[in-house]
Design an enzyme around this catalytic site. Structure first.
Site, PDB file in Angstrom:
ATOM      1  N   GLY A 112       0.831  -1.211   0.000  1.00  0.00           N
ATOM      2  CA  GLY A 112       0.000   0.000   0.000  1.00  0.00           C
ATOM      3  C   GLY A 112       0.859   1.251   0.000  1.00  0.00           C
ATOM      4  O   GLY A 112       1.931   1.290  -0.608  1.00  0.00           O
ATOM      5  N   SER A 113       0.409   2.245   0.739  1.00  0.00           N
ATOM      6  CA  SER A 113       1.054   3.559   0.692  1.00  0.00           C
ATOM      7  C   SER A 113       2.483   3.568   1.225  1.00  0.00           C
ATOM      8  O   SER A 113       3.231   4.507   0.942  1.00  0.00           O
ATOM      9  CB  SER A 113       0.217   4.584   1.458  1.00  0.00           C
ATOM     10  N   THR A 114       2.854   2.537   1.979  1.00  0.00           N
ATOM     11  CA  THR A 114       4.239   2.531   2.487  1.00  0.00           C
ATOM     12  C   THR A 114       5.223   2.483   1.311  1.00  0.00           C
ATOM     13  O   THR A 114       6.382   2.865   1.454  1.00  0.00           O
ATOM     14  CB  THR A 114       4.519   1.317   3.402  1.00  0.00           C
ATOM     15  N   LYS A 132       5.278   4.361  -1.129  1.00  0.00           N
ATOM     16  CA  LYS A 132       5.634   5.726  -1.553  1.00  0.00           C
ATOM     17  C   LYS A 132       7.063   6.068  -1.136  1.00  0.00           C
ATOM     18  O   LYS A 132       7.735   6.876  -1.771  1.00  0.00           O
ATOM     19  CB  LYS A 132       4.649   6.725  -0.946  1.00  0.00           C
TER      20      LYS A 132
END
Ligand SMILES: [Zn+2]
Length: 462
Positions: free
Chosen positions: A341-343, A345
């Site tokens: 997921g967003s990790t 980024k």
């Protein structure tokens, strides 16, 4: 004496003489016959014996040799003490082997009249089935195992019984080891467990089998036909070599904390699929804790913990039981894929900084209008209803802004981006020394177009 009388006397003497000599002659003939018969008998006996020796030597030799070997040498194994597993501090023992006893019998050395008595005593002391024990005690095999890994107390009871009943051969009490896991459930999916033969079956116990197991020792006992040890030869004792110890990077304190809060979180949030926590030292890559929930008690690895499976256990097929156990033993942190997921980024941001595409605090460098169009598809920011507006890289990371990371990714391009995935190790396995590590799920670089890539920049998954 008249002439006639003299002649008669002479004639009588002659007659007697003749008679005697006749007797003598008759006696000589019988002895020869007897001798001939005797020689014949001896000859026949010898023929029989030679024949018998030949039979024993050539026809029945192998079987008898085996029987003699079984009777004369009784080879027993001595298990080595398996190495201890310590946590990173070397103070906490996560797995240890304790000395126990294994009871075996040499059926050929137990007198026929004692067999029932021995079987009765063994089944009473070690709580094993009498009929099965009697069968073992009566077998023609060299050695039969009666009970494995029994406590010293029970073994002492048996030895006392043997002494009282004057049964001193045919029953062996040998040292063995048993694995204990002092913290029960702690780090169960990492440590793994051993089978009844002390062989590592799961986790580190399996991976480090060669390090931990040590070398088997043996007792070669030479006995006479009655099973008594031949004194001069005695017992040839080759002692076992203990296994090496293992020190983990896992810190038992951190592991305990991770497990406690993971369990709480899974229960509170009703995570039916369970969960994992990995704590790593970023400077060294050492894994300080790797918690999995649900877990299981290492001292009872074949007792399933899942409540539903537990209730239906007796109705499950062998295959279903095996599936349930595998599920329980599975180290999710290693074997299951998980979308970051967003990790992810952080990976995009790191690549951009390394490539000099951006800096951390360039004011107004990026802009979030609530969405961004890429390859004909509009992708929303999670805060599309109130866009982030002007952003620096640092702010975009803090806000987890999707449009900013998509635009950074576009600047990086597929090839450069993939070279960073490679450098970060995402395209390979980590090579951690635990079994069952799953690989990552990325498309091959040549198959990645702008449509596929747009997702990678901010969540790693197509
Ligand atoms: Zn945004």
């Amino acid at each position: 004496m008249g002439e006639i009388q003299k002649m008669k006397k002479r004639a009588r003497k002659k007659k007697e003489k003749v008679k005697f000599s006749k007797v003598e002659k008759k006696g000589g003939l019988t002895r020869k016959k007897r001798m001939r018969n005797g020689i014949l008998v001896v000859f026949l006996v010898m023929c029989f014996m030679i024949g018998r020796i030949g039979w024993i030597q050539f026809a029945d030799g192998e079987r008898l040799k085996n029987m003699a070997y079984i009777q004369h040498t009784l080879d027993r194994k001595i298990n080595p003490k398996r190495g201890t597993i310590y946590d990173a501090t070397c103070e906490k023992v996560l797995a240890v082997s304790a000395t126990v006893r294994t009871i075996t019998v040499n059926p050929v050395n137990i007198k026929k009249e004692d067999k029932e008595k021995v079987a009765r005593a063994l089944s009473d002391i070690f709580e094993v089935d009498y009929e099965k024990t009697l069968k073992k005690v009566s077998n023609r095999s060299s050695i039969e195992t009666i009970a494995k890994k029994v406590e010293k107390k029970q073994a002492d009871e048996l030895m006392k019984w043997m002494e009282e009943n004057n049964i001193l051969t045919g029953i062996n009490v040998d040292e063995d080891t048993k694995r204990y896991y002092p913290y029960n459930n702690m780090a169960s999916q990492i440590i793994g467990f051993c089978g009844s033969d002390n062989q590592g079956l799961n986790g580190l116990e399996a991976v480090y089998e060669d390090t931990l197991k040590g070398e088997m020792g043996k007792i070669i006992k030479i006995t006479d036909a009655k099973g008594n040890t031949i004194l001069k030869e005695g017992e040839d004792y080759v002692s076992a070599t203990d296994g090496n110890d293992l020190v983990l990077t896992i810190d038992a304190t951190i592991q305990g904390i991770a497990e406690k809060y993971l369990e709480e979180a899974c229960i509170d949030n009703q995570c039916t699929d369970g969960g994992s926590v990995i704590v790593m030292d970023p400077n060294t890559g050492d894994i300080l804790a790797m918690a999995g929930y649900p877990n299981y008690n290492l001292n009872e690895p074949f007792t399933v913990t899942d409540e539903v499976a537990k209730e239906n256990w007796s109705n499950l097929s062998q295959e279903e039981k095996s599936t349930e156990l595998q599920k329980m033993w599975r180290n999710k942190a290693i074997s299951d894929g998980y979308e970051p997921g967003s990790t992810f980024k952080l990976i995009t941001a790191s690549a951009a900084l390394e490539e000099g595409i951006t800096d951390t605090d360039n004011k107004g460098e990026f802009n979030c209008s609530g969405s961004i169009e890429i390859a004909g598809v509009r992708i929303k920011c999670w805060r599309y209803y109130r866009p982030h507006g002007a952003q620096t890289l640092r702010e975009a990371l803090m806000n987890s802004c999707n449009p900013v990371f998509i635009s950074i990714g576009q600047k990086l391009g597929v090839h450069t981006y993939y070279s960073y995935l490679q450098k970060f190790g995402f395209l390979n396995k980590t090579g951690i020394d635990l079994p069952g590590e799953a690989g990552s799920i990325f498309l091959a670089e040549e198959k990645v177009g702008p449509v596929e890539l747009r997702n990678y920049f901010f969540r790693s998954k197509v």
